[in-house]
Scaffold this motif. Sequence first.
Motif, PDB file in Angstrom:
ATOM      1  N   UNK A  78       0.742  -1.285   0.100  1.00  0.00           N
ATOM      2  CA  UNK A  78       0.249   0.032   0.026  1.00  0.00           C
ATOM      3  C   UNK A  78       0.816   1.354  -0.103  1.00  0.00           C
ATOM      4  N   UNK A  79       0.413   2.351  -1.032  1.00  0.00           N
ATOM      5  CA  UNK A  79       1.109   3.446  -0.828  1.00  0.00           C
ATOM      6  C   UNK A  79      -0.025   4.364  -0.406  1.00  0.00           C
ATOM      7  N   UNK A  80       0.390   5.320   0.825  1.00  0.00           N
ATOM      8  CA  UNK A  80      -0.529   6.072   1.432  1.00  0.00           C
ATOM      9  C   UNK A  80      -0.365   7.358   0.682  1.00  0.00           C
ATOM     10  N   UNK A  81       0.600   8.030   0.043  1.00  0.00           N
ATOM     11  CA  UNK A  81       0.405   9.222  -0.417  1.00  0.00           C
ATOM     12  C   UNK A  81       0.611   9.328  -1.930  1.00  0.00           C
ATOM     13  N   UNK A  82       0.143  10.510  -2.631  1.00  0.00           N
ATOM     14  CA  UNK A  82       0.382  10.541  -4.075  1.00  0.00           C
ATOM     15  C   UNK A  82       1.721  10.789  -4.554  1.00  0.00           C
ATOM     16  N   UNK A  83       1.949  10.954  -5.723  1.00  0.00           N
ATOM     17  CA  UNK A  83       3.245  11.093  -6.257  1.00  0.00           C
ATOM     18  C   UNK A  83       3.989   9.658  -6.853  1.00  0.00           C
ATOM     19  N   UNK A  84       5.153   9.885  -7.392  1.00  0.00           N
ATOM     20  CA  UNK A  84       5.936   8.578  -7.830  1.00  0.00           C
ATOM     21  C   UNK A  84       5.844   7.772  -6.847  1.00  0.00           C
TER      22      UNK A  84
ATOM     23  N   UNK B 246      -3.376   4.760  -2.428  1.00  0.00           N
ATOM     24  CA  UNK B 246      -4.944   5.218  -2.081  1.00  0.00           C
ATOM     25  C   UNK B 246      -5.107   6.535  -2.755  1.00  0.00           C
ATOM     26  N   UNK B 247      -4.470   7.401  -2.864  1.00  0.00           N
ATOM     27  CA  UNK B 247      -5.177   8.769  -3.534  1.00  0.00           C
ATOM     28  C   UNK B 247      -5.602   8.546  -4.659  1.00  0.00           C
ATOM     29  N   UNK B 248      -6.690   9.006  -5.135  1.00  0.00           N
ATOM     30  CA  UNK B 248      -7.394   8.911  -6.508  1.00  0.00           C
ATOM     31  C   UNK B 248      -6.129   9.556  -7.768  1.00  0.00           C
ATOM     32  N   UNK B 249      -6.689   8.705  -8.664  1.00  0.00           N
ATOM     33  CA  UNK B 249      -5.672   9.065  -9.918  1.00  0.00           C
ATOM     34  C   UNK B 249      -4.063   8.577  -9.814  1.00  0.00           C
ATOM     35  N   UNK B 250      -3.955   7.696  -8.851  1.00  0.00           N
ATOM     36  CA  UNK B 250      -2.508   7.406  -8.899  1.00  0.00           C
ATOM     37  C   UNK B 250      -2.215   6.314 -10.007  1.00  0.00           C
ATOM     38  N   UNK B 251      -0.927   6.198 -10.299  1.00  0.00           N
ATOM     39  CA  UNK B 251      -0.357   5.238 -11.136  1.00  0.00           C
ATOM     40  C   UNK B 251       0.859   4.838 -10.596  1.00  0.00           C
ATOM     41  N   UNK B 252       0.954   3.897  -9.762  1.00  0.00           N
ATOM     42  CA  UNK B 252       2.015   3.299  -9.112  1.00  0.00           C
ATOM     43  C   UNK B 252       2.740   2.610 -10.182  1.00  0.00           C
TER      44      UNK B 252
ATOM     45  N   UNK C 168     -11.444  -1.014   4.653  1.00  0.00           N
ATOM     46  CA  UNK C 168     -11.148   0.399   5.259  1.00  0.00           C
ATOM     47  C   UNK C 168      -9.683   0.870   5.076  1.00  0.00           C
ATOM     48  N   UNK C 169      -9.307   1.008   3.598  1.00  0.00           N
ATOM     49  CA  UNK C 169      -7.913   1.277   3.673  1.00  0.00           C
ATOM     50  C   UNK C 169      -7.302   2.402   4.136  1.00  0.00           C
ATOM     51  N   UNK C 170      -8.093   3.572   4.459  1.00  0.00           N
ATOM     52  CA  UNK C 170      -7.423   4.528   5.230  1.00  0.00           C
ATOM     53  C   UNK C 170      -7.230   4.222   6.651  1.00  0.00           C
ATOM     54  N   UNK C 171      -8.146   3.526   7.241  1.00  0.00           N
ATOM     55  CA  UNK C 171      -7.921   2.792   8.573  1.00  0.00           C
ATOM     56  C   UNK C 171      -6.898   1.631   8.811  1.00  0.00           C
ATOM     57  N   UNK C 172      -6.482   1.318   7.676  1.00  0.00           N
ATOM     58  CA  UNK C 172      -5.605   0.387   7.530  1.00  0.00           C
ATOM     59  C   UNK C 172      -6.314  -1.166   7.871  1.00  0.00           C
ATOM     60  N   UNK C 173      -7.662  -1.152   7.476  1.00  0.00           N
ATOM     61  CA  UNK C 173      -8.422  -2.569   7.773  1.00  0.00           C
ATOM     62  C   UNK C 173      -8.175  -3.208   6.170  1.00  0.00           C
ATOM     63  N   UNK C 174      -7.252  -3.911   5.990  1.00  0.00           N
ATOM     64  CA  UNK C 174      -7.043  -4.435   4.582  1.00  0.00           C
ATOM     65  C   UNK C 174      -7.327  -5.712   4.310  1.00  0.00           C
TER      66      UNK C 174
END
Length: 538
Positions: free
Chosen positions: A287-293, A316-322, A383-389
């Motif tokens: 899981x990546x919590x932040x946007x960006x590369x 997690x952030x919308x529009x991300x392209x890991x 709930x990804x934000x709460x880390x219930x994965x």
Amino acid sequence: MHPPKLLSASLLFLLPMPLLAATYTVGPSGRQYTQLADVFRNNNLAPGDVVLVDGNATYNGDIVVGSDDAGAPGNPVVIRWRRGPGESRPRLQGGGHTIKFERSNHVVFEGFEVRGGSRSCVFSEAHDVTVRDALITACPSHGILGADQNSGSFTLEYSEISNSGSGTTRHAIYMQSDEVTWPDTVFRMQYNYVHSGTGGVLVRSRHQRSEIYYNWIEGSVYGEMELIGPDCETQKPGWTANLRREDADVVGNVIVHNATWRNAIRMGGDLNGRSQGRVRLVNNTIIFANSGAANAVMVQLGADSLEMHNNVVYQIPSGSTPAIGRENPASEGATPYCGPQGRDPWTTGRKVHGSNNWVQTGAILVPQEFTGTRSGSNPGFVDAAARNLRPTVGSPLIDAGNNAPQTAPAFPFPSPLALPAFDPPLRAKMAVGDHHPRVMHGSRIDIGALEDLEVDDVLTPLPGSQPRVPQSVGGASLEGAGTQVPGADRPVRAEEDGAQPASQSPAVRTEPRNPSIWQSAWFRLVAWWDGLLRLLSR
């Protein structure tokens, strides 16, 4: 030196020899020693000896367990918290290395809090060391450090490592093995919660073989995990980069990357050491919590192969392209300081293999070698934000994995763990023995580190219903209509260590879940004897 053992001739005749081991006691008062370090300064411990340390107390660091305090294969020296009702674990505090295993092979260290070592909290320069049920925290340099020389197998389990590391070169866990003195040894890391790094990487391994199973890893300053080669400037005479290959089997982990550093996992090498090794990732949740590369796996400076099955990679952030697998090209790499000085990401050309991974729509650098890749806008966690994965109802991860992932014939991974048999800890320290079996209740394993149902959900009766009692599957005791334990009908490989020629098909390992009647009887005998020792030492 040992204290006298006053046993009658008849009792000596009846009891097996291992029962003659000595017990040493440590506590603030009423014990043989008030400081743990004094046990090793004043005695030469022998195989089977036990050191019992009272809780609710702090003991000074700079503890050295020396070569004259070693155990033997199958009969270690045990250093253990003497647990009492309502007691906190004993705290080892400060010093250079708070506790150091200095060629003290075959030692078990269990139940301690360790903090504050200016160079490391736990330093292992030994073979067959087990750290179990430890809380290692507030380490301003390394949390756990393995020496470049004289170190062999190391097991870390049921522990929590946090708030450790500094800068770019001090890490929460930093392991290496001496491939000259102790070839074909293993770093096994299982059932741990590693989090909240204060510098470096959470898990950095230069070990010959890393087995990283069932851990929750979250919150590094830089990458969460690095799997690289030995430091070529610090090895013993006789070592070369081709002496051994550094492989890593990474199965059933949750890896959460909160930092702005791009790489969750880096493999291959750094300027000090190429692994030339094979990395296998199976049923991990990344899981990546932040946007960006963001790079799930970065390959650079000398990896042999990458294999991935049943993993989920989600930013997690919308529009991300890991990026799933990024290579650092030779044109962007510096020349290594020593050893092989090639700058290519692969040692002998690109070798990638995998199946049934889930990636989000728009992900880049998804290996074309993968088969059965799933994709979508959202993996459907509770709930990804709460880390219930865990996958929620309707998740595309459910029943979407590969039940029998095959290693690549051209570059087989030696002795892989077929599929995860247990859950990782759920963002908290796991108690010893509280690892929950992972249970497939459908026809296929779910993608990721967790099934949609936890074993207690499957085995606990619902209100107003009959208990859902598991049926026996291939000798395993977990069941339920359609419930299966991954790999339960496959044999367990007896030998887990050692290199295997690439020409041979690798034996697939599965993990046993339930002890036999003889194992249960032995465990009861050991518990009885331990209880007797505790009574005699009061």
